[in-house]
Design an enzyme around this catalytic site. Structure first.
Site, PDB file in Angstrom:
ATOM      1  N   GLY A   1      23.752  15.840  22.052  1.00 16.21           N
ATOM      2  CA  GLY A   1      25.163  15.664  22.376  1.00 16.21           C
ATOM      3  C   GLY A   1      25.903  14.842  21.348  1.00 16.21           C
ATOM      4  O   GLY A   1      26.933  14.232  21.646  1.00 16.21           O
TER       5      GLY A   1
ATOM      6  N   THR B   1      27.033  19.463  18.667  1.00 15.43           N
ATOM      7  CA  THR B   1      28.087  19.746  19.641  1.00 15.43           C
ATOM      8  C   THR B   1      29.457  19.757  18.980  1.00 15.43           C
ATOM      9  O   THR B   1      30.249  20.691  19.156  1.00 15.43           O
ATOM     10  CB  THR B   1      28.055  18.689  20.764  1.00 15.43           C
ATOM     11  OG1 THR B   1      26.783  18.745  21.421  1.00 15.43           O
ATOM     12  CG2 THR B   1      29.153  18.946  21.781  1.00 15.43           C
TER      13      THR B   1
ATOM     14  N   SER C   1      27.348  22.599  23.235  1.00 18.23           N
ATOM     15  CA  SER C   1      26.461  21.557  23.752  1.00 18.23           C
ATOM     16  C   SER C   1      25.122  21.622  23.031  1.00 18.23           C
ATOM     17  O   SER C   1      24.514  22.689  22.947  1.00 18.23           O
ATOM     18  CB  SER C   1      26.235  21.742  25.266  1.00 18.23           C
ATOM     19  OG  SER C   1      25.327  20.791  25.762  1.00 18.23           O
ATOM     20  N   CYS C   2      24.685  20.487  22.478  1.00 23.49           N
ATOM     21  CA  CYS C   2      23.372  20.405  21.830  1.00 23.49           C
ATOM     22  C   CYS C   2      22.519  19.376  22.569  1.00 23.49           C
ATOM     23  O   CYS C   2      23.039  18.607  23.376  1.00 23.49           O
ATOM     24  CB  CYS C   2      23.513  20.035  20.351  1.00 23.49           C
ATOM     25  SG  CYS C   2      24.051  18.342  20.036  1.00 23.49           S
ATOM     26  N   PRO C   3      21.215  19.339  22.324  1.00 23.83           N
ATOM     27  CA  PRO C   3      20.335  18.443  23.075  1.00 23.83           C
ATOM     28  C   PRO C   3      20.721  16.968  23.008  1.00 23.83           C
ATOM     29  O   PRO C   3      20.665  16.270  24.009  1.00 23.83           O
ATOM     30  CB  PRO C   3      18.963  18.681  22.429  1.00 23.83           C
ATOM     31  CG  PRO C   3      19.044  20.076  21.933  1.00 23.83           C
ATOM     32  CD  PRO C   3      20.449  20.266  21.479  1.00 23.83           C
TER      33      PRO C   3
END
Length: 455
Positions: free
Chosen positions: A12, A16, A8-10
């Protein structure tokens, strides 16, 4: 050996799925099996089941946002930033394979492993959780405002009840929620659900007292730690414990946040914003070019990391009122340059890239024109001392040209796909020149300084 993972990245969007793909490829090469759940912009995909958990030796969490770990209780957890899964996916899987579970004292046949966390939490992770929830509001609001202008003209706000004005107003409403959402979910990352109320209250006050997104950031952190303090120090009789989550915590935390925002946080943050806005307004000519260079370097330095996100969040706040922003224009064009410059370099200097890198370069064309800077990360991770400076120079050139010619945007995202919408960009031709110039500069520098691949 089987593992499960969550990425999960900021935003998305890019990190990700890049992390998920890297983990899948690494596991296959090492002879292991892995199931990766991606928590992206469209929600959770390939969701991990109870059966998967029963079969897994360990859990890998590669995330820069807050991931709910309650379902992994009793399991070995390896937790790292999302970039680690992209840079060294094999090493991460080997860590998980070699992790030794600590046995519990429960005497059962199906005795489980205790939780073993190797986490990097703190300010960055909490901030990125807030940003990840905020970005969909920013993007939706910006594009709706752009569509409103496209349908109703530049004075669409003077025609209430029309389709153009309705879309414009809806976009403004989404923007109005941007700052409270940021505060709410920073607090949520720190204190879980009880943090949402004081965080959103603090963010809402920040959006109305001039302290803006910086005030909301401070409010979010303050709210989260206030809730943790209330949980720790406020004790009620057991018969009244049920009142804590529904009455005591929301009431006390919201009241404290209101007092802090009015008497402590609000005024200094508002003064800072006013001073900063005045300085930016005064910039012109050579000074504007300097600002463009700084923003460009920030966008390319870590390609989606905290420095990149700081520049983007700052720029997005400048279009929250629905007015054109030169800063937003510079940030977006600078953010498109890294993947585009790399893509061009893989074409003109094929002998300096592996076949796999040249194939990845093709995908960077699409990522670059869509303002997804993260496409440059695998190349930067493989050769940081040559790639990162090249990207920063190209992005600085693009940002400076955009600022010098006074190009402006009224949307915070979308890449070249939004440039065809009427009234979205001011100075379209120099803006395209800025993008092309930055791309070519990055490609030429990269092609010159990278070493040829040894056959």
């Amino acid at each position: 050996m089987k593992f499960v993972a969550v990425t999960s990245c900021p935003t998305g969007i890019a990190h990700t799925y890049m992390a998920a793909e890297a983990l899948l490829m690494a596991a296959k090469e090492l002879g292991h099996e892995i199931k990766v759940e991606t928590q992206g912009s469209v929600g959770a995909e390939n969701v991990i089941t109870e059966k998967d958990l029963m079969e897994a030796k360990a859990v890998i969490i590669a995330a820069d946002t807050n991931v709910d770990k309650s379902r992994f209780a009793g399991m070995t957890i390896i937790e790292v930033p999302v970039k680690d899964a992209i840079k060294d996916s094999k090493g991460l899987i080997e860590r998980a394979a070699n992790a030794k579970p600590i046995q519990t004292n429960v005497k059962k046949a199906d005795e489980k492993k205790t939780e073993q966390k190797e986490s990097k939490t703190g300010v960055y992770k909490h901030l990125m959780t807030g940003v990840s929830f905020m970005i969909p509001f920013v993007v939706a609001g910006g594009l709706l405002i752009a569509l409103g202008f496209a349908i109703g003209g530049i004075y669409v706000f003077n025609a209430p009840g029309t389709l153009g004005e309705t879309l414009f107003s809806t976009g403004k409403a989404a923007f109005a929620l941007m700052v409270p959402i940021l505060g709410a979910y920073i607090a949520y990352s720190i204190a879980d659900r009880p943090g949402i109320v004081p965080g959103m209250v603090g963010g809402f006050i920040a959006s109305n007292n001039g302290s803006g997104f910086l005030g909301a950031m401070v409010a979010g952190f303050a709210a989260g730690y206030i809730v943790l303090a209330i949980k720790k120090y406020v004790r009620l009789p057991k018969s009244l414990q049920g009142l804590m989550p529904v009455l005591v915590i929301p009431l006390l935390s919201a009241a404290i946040m209101g007092i802090l925002m009015v008497y402590v946080i609000g005024k200094p943050m508002a003064l800072f914003n006013t001073t900063l806005a005045g300085w930016l307004t005064s910039l012109s000519g050579a000074n504007a070019a300097l600002l463009g260079i700084i923003l460009g370097c920030m966008m390319a330095f870590d390609m989606g990391g905290p420095v990149n996100k700081a520049a983007y969040t700052f720029a997005a706040a400048t279009v929250a009122s629905g007015k054109p922003s030169a800063i937003m224009a510079a940030v977006m064009v600078a953010g498109m340059v890294p993947p585009l410059g790399i893509a061009l370099s893989t074409v003109i200097a094929k002998n300096k890239y592996t076949l796999e890198e040249r194939e990845a370069g093709k995908a960077n064309w699409a990522l670059g024109i869509s303002f997804i800077t993260e496409g440059a990360i695998p190349f930067a991770a493989a050769d940081p001392l040559r790639v990162i400076p090249s990207l920063m120079v190209g992005s600085a050139v693009a940002g400076a040209i955009s600022m010098i010619f006074g190009c402006t945007l009224i949307v915070p995202h979308g890449g070249i796909w939004v440039l065809a919408i009427p009234n979205v960009v001011t100075g379209l031709l120099p803006y395209i020149i800025a993008l092309a110039a930055g791309t070519v500069v990055t490609a030429l520098i990269l092609s010159a300084i990278k070493k040829p691949i040894e056959k």
